[in-house]
Design a protein around this motif. Structure first.
Motif, mmCIF file in Angstrom:
data_model
loop_
_atom_site.group_PDB
_atom_site.id
_atom_site.type_symbol
_atom_site.label_atom_id
_atom_site.label_comp_id
_atom_site.label_asym_id
_atom_site.label_seq_id
_atom_site.Cartn_x
_atom_site.Cartn_y
_atom_site.Cartn_z
ATOM 1 N N UNK A 64 1.103 -1.340 -0.248
ATOM 2 C CA UNK A 64 0.059 -0.119 0.055
ATOM 3 C C UNK A 64 0.813 0.928 -0.420
ATOM 4 N N UNK A 65 1.952 1.351 1.118
ATOM 5 C CA UNK A 65 2.684 2.280 0.916
ATOM 6 C C UNK A 65 3.512 2.312 -0.273
ATOM 7 N N UNK A 66 4.190 1.612 -1.371
ATOM 8 C CA UNK A 66 5.025 1.873 -2.071
ATOM 9 C C UNK A 66 3.852 2.124 -3.426
ATOM 10 N N UNK A 67 2.281 1.924 -3.920
ATOM 11 C CA UNK A 67 1.776 2.188 -4.169
ATOM 12 C C UNK A 67 1.156 3.515 -4.432
ATOM 13 N N UNK A 68 1.151 4.020 -2.848
ATOM 14 C CA UNK A 68 0.857 5.928 -2.611
ATOM 15 C C UNK A 68 2.093 6.656 -3.270
ATOM 16 N N UNK A 69 3.489 5.717 -2.776
ATOM 17 C CA UNK A 69 4.560 6.336 -3.541
ATOM 18 C C UNK A 69 4.921 6.167 -4.977
ATOM 19 N N UNK A 70 4.222 5.829 -5.357
ATOM 20 C CA UNK A 70 4.192 5.592 -6.858
ATOM 21 C C UNK A 70 3.258 6.382 -7.714
ATOM 22 N N UNK A 71 2.285 6.984 -7.069
ATOM 23 C CA UNK A 71 1.329 8.050 -7.234
ATOM 24 C C UNK A 71 1.584 9.076 -6.976
ATOM 25 N N UNK A 72 2.783 9.464 -5.758
ATOM 26 C CA UNK A 72 2.759 10.866 -5.590
ATOM 27 C C UNK A 72 3.910 11.017 -6.904
ATOM 28 N N UNK A 73 4.935 9.624 -7.149
ATOM 29 C CA UNK A 73 5.805 10.300 -8.062
ATOM 30 C C UNK A 73 5.555 10.258 -9.586
ATOM 31 N N UNK A 74 3.728 9.503 -9.448
ATOM 32 C CA UNK A 74 3.201 10.469 -10.700
ATOM 33 C C UNK A 74 2.421 10.997 -11.199
ATOM 34 N N UNK A 75 1.899 11.816 -9.997
ATOM 35 C CA UNK A 75 1.222 13.041 -10.025
ATOM 36 C C UNK A 75 1.495 14.499 -9.771
ATOM 37 N N UNK A 76 2.739 14.294 -9.063
ATOM 38 C CA UNK A 76 2.994 15.270 -8.421
ATOM 39 C C UNK A 76 4.004 16.160 -8.994
ATOM 40 N N UNK A 77 3.752 17.840 -8.617
ATOM 41 C CA UNK A 77 5.347 18.704 -8.887
ATOM 42 C C UNK A 77 6.717 18.057 -8.788
ATOM 43 N N UNK A 78 7.342 18.149 -9.369
ATOM 44 C CA UNK A 78 8.327 18.651 -8.848
ATOM 45 C C UNK A 78 9.276 18.699 -7.209
ATOM 46 N N UNK A 79 8.788 20.200 -7.065
ATOM 47 C CA UNK A 79 8.971 20.075 -5.425
ATOM 48 C C UNK A 79 8.183 19.604 -4.872
ATOM 49 N N UNK A 115 12.382 2.118 -7.328
ATOM 50 C CA UNK A 115 11.709 1.526 -8.296
ATOM 51 C C UNK A 115 10.269 1.660 -8.368
ATOM 52 N N UNK A 116 9.454 1.972 -6.860
ATOM 53 C CA UNK A 116 8.795 2.592 -6.752
ATOM 54 C C UNK A 116 8.291 3.765 -7.715
ATOM 55 N N UNK A 117 9.706 4.737 -6.673
ATOM 56 C CA UNK A 117 9.514 5.959 -7.985
ATOM 57 C C UNK A 117 9.650 5.675 -9.301
ATOM 58 N N UNK A 118 10.676 5.365 -9.424
ATOM 59 C CA UNK A 118 11.528 4.849 -11.453
ATOM 60 C C UNK A 118 10.169 4.882 -11.873
#
Length: 359
Positions: A64-79, A115-118
């Motif tokens: 669950x945490x990896x999926x949430x972190x993946x979504x942050x990398x996918x949808x959020x701004x650089x800052x 890896x989730x972020x990438x």
């Protein structure tokens, strides 16, 4: 699995409360696309509560945490991604220190989180590329549609111009002949027959040209498609005009040579429209058609001895069509008083060199 496979006696027993808490950490993922950072924080907090407050069956699954972190990398701004990344690294370090405190566990957890972020950034790039391709395809479709509409508008203008030239000329000649017919019947019966023959011939010629022009609009492959008249057909045109009573002289100067079919048709239509205006508006007794061949151009001049500019309107569809035909062959068109201010003149210059559009 602890409810299916027996656990070792030294491990804490599996309880419904601990698994309910593990499930609660998954529920926030429903809103991960609306508030990815909030969902990640909620997951981290629920995981921390689980570790502190429950003696459950080991560490809960980190998916669950990896999926949430993946979504942050996918949808959020650089800052936002940078801040969340630093916070996640700190949370991982605290969690590993709380659990085992080994460097191996720390590196493994950081690797999995990275890896989730990438994967999140890779998916973002893929979606951006897909959107760009779709936008490009939509833009090309719009451009093709606009081009098709413009081509259809140009074709409608061409057909309207051709029909105007054909019908205007034919009807004008037929009207002149019909008006002269009754007078000829009374004064010179032998000329009346010639006038009626000229009317019939002009009508048949107009019908033939219209049939040939409209034949290109038919979809059946067997439709007859005769070529458009060119410079070689000018003598017949002038004979029909002469039959209406207008004296027409014709001359060619320069190095006479063959021209393209399109340019020849333009010359024919220019002469046809200019003589039609003479017959309808000028009240002239004679006209002159001259073709002057230059090295890279062909000049068509039609003059008459009629009433002059006052007798031929300059803004009619015929003269507009002449200018459009000239522009299509990189040429120019001029109309105004004839030589010495007498009568009316139409002069069209068409480019015949390889650089010309009509060649």
């Amino acid at each position: 699995m602890p409810f299916v496979v027996p656990r070792s006696p030294e491990l804490p027993a599996a309880t419904w409360t601990s698994y309910a808490m593990t499930t609660a950490a998954v529920v926030p993922l429903i809103w991960r696309r609306r508030a990815p950072v909030t969902v990640l924080c909620a997951n981290v907090v629920l995981g921390g509560v689980y570790r502190v407050a429950f003696e459950g069956p080991g560490q809960p699954l980190p998916y669950a945490g990896l999926i949430a972190f993946y979504t942050v990398a996918l949808m959020c701004a650089p800052r936002v991604r940078a801040a969340v990344g630093l916070g996640t690294a700190a949370a991982v370090a605290l969690s590993v220190g709380w659990e085992t405190g080994t460097a191996r566990e720390l590196l493994f957890t950081l690797f999995v989180s990275g890896a989730a972020y990438a994967l999140g950034r890779l998916q973002y790039t893929r979606q951006a590329y897909t959107e760009a391709v779709e936008a490009r395809a939509a833009e090309l479709e719009r451009a093709n549609r606009i081009e098709a509409e413009q081509a259809a508008a140009r074709e409608r203008a061409r057909i309207a111009r051709e029909m105007h030239d054909i019908l205007s000329h034919a009807v004008s000649i037929m009207v002149v002949q019909a008006e002269a017919g009754p007078v000829a019947v009374r004064r010179a019966p032998e000329r009346a027959e010639a006038a009626f023959d000229a009317i019939a011939e002009t009508g048949r010629d107009a019908m033939g040209q219209l049939r040939a022009m409209l034949g290109v609009l038919r979809t059946d492959a067997g439709a007859p498609r005769a070529p458009q008249p060119g410079i070689a057909a000018l003598p017949e045109l002038l004979d029909r005009v002469r039959a209406g009573g207008l004296r027409v002289a014709y001359e060619r100067t320069g190095a006479v040579r063959e021209v393209s079919a399109g340019l020849g048709t333009t010359v024919y239509r220019v002469v046809q429209e200019a003589l039609t205006n003479v017959v309808r508006h000028a009240g002239a007794a004679s006209a002159r058609v001259a073709l002057a061949y230059g090295p890279d151009e062909l000049t068509v001049t039609v003059t008459d001895d009629g009433r002059g500019p006052g007798g031929a309107p300059g803004g009619g569809h015929g003269l507009i069509g002449i200018r459009e035909r000239a522009a299509a062959h990189a040429g120019t068109a001029w109309s105004g008083p004839g030589p010495d201010g007498r009568g009316y003149a139409v002069r069209v210059t068409l480019v015949t060199s390889p650089l010309g559009v009509g060649t």
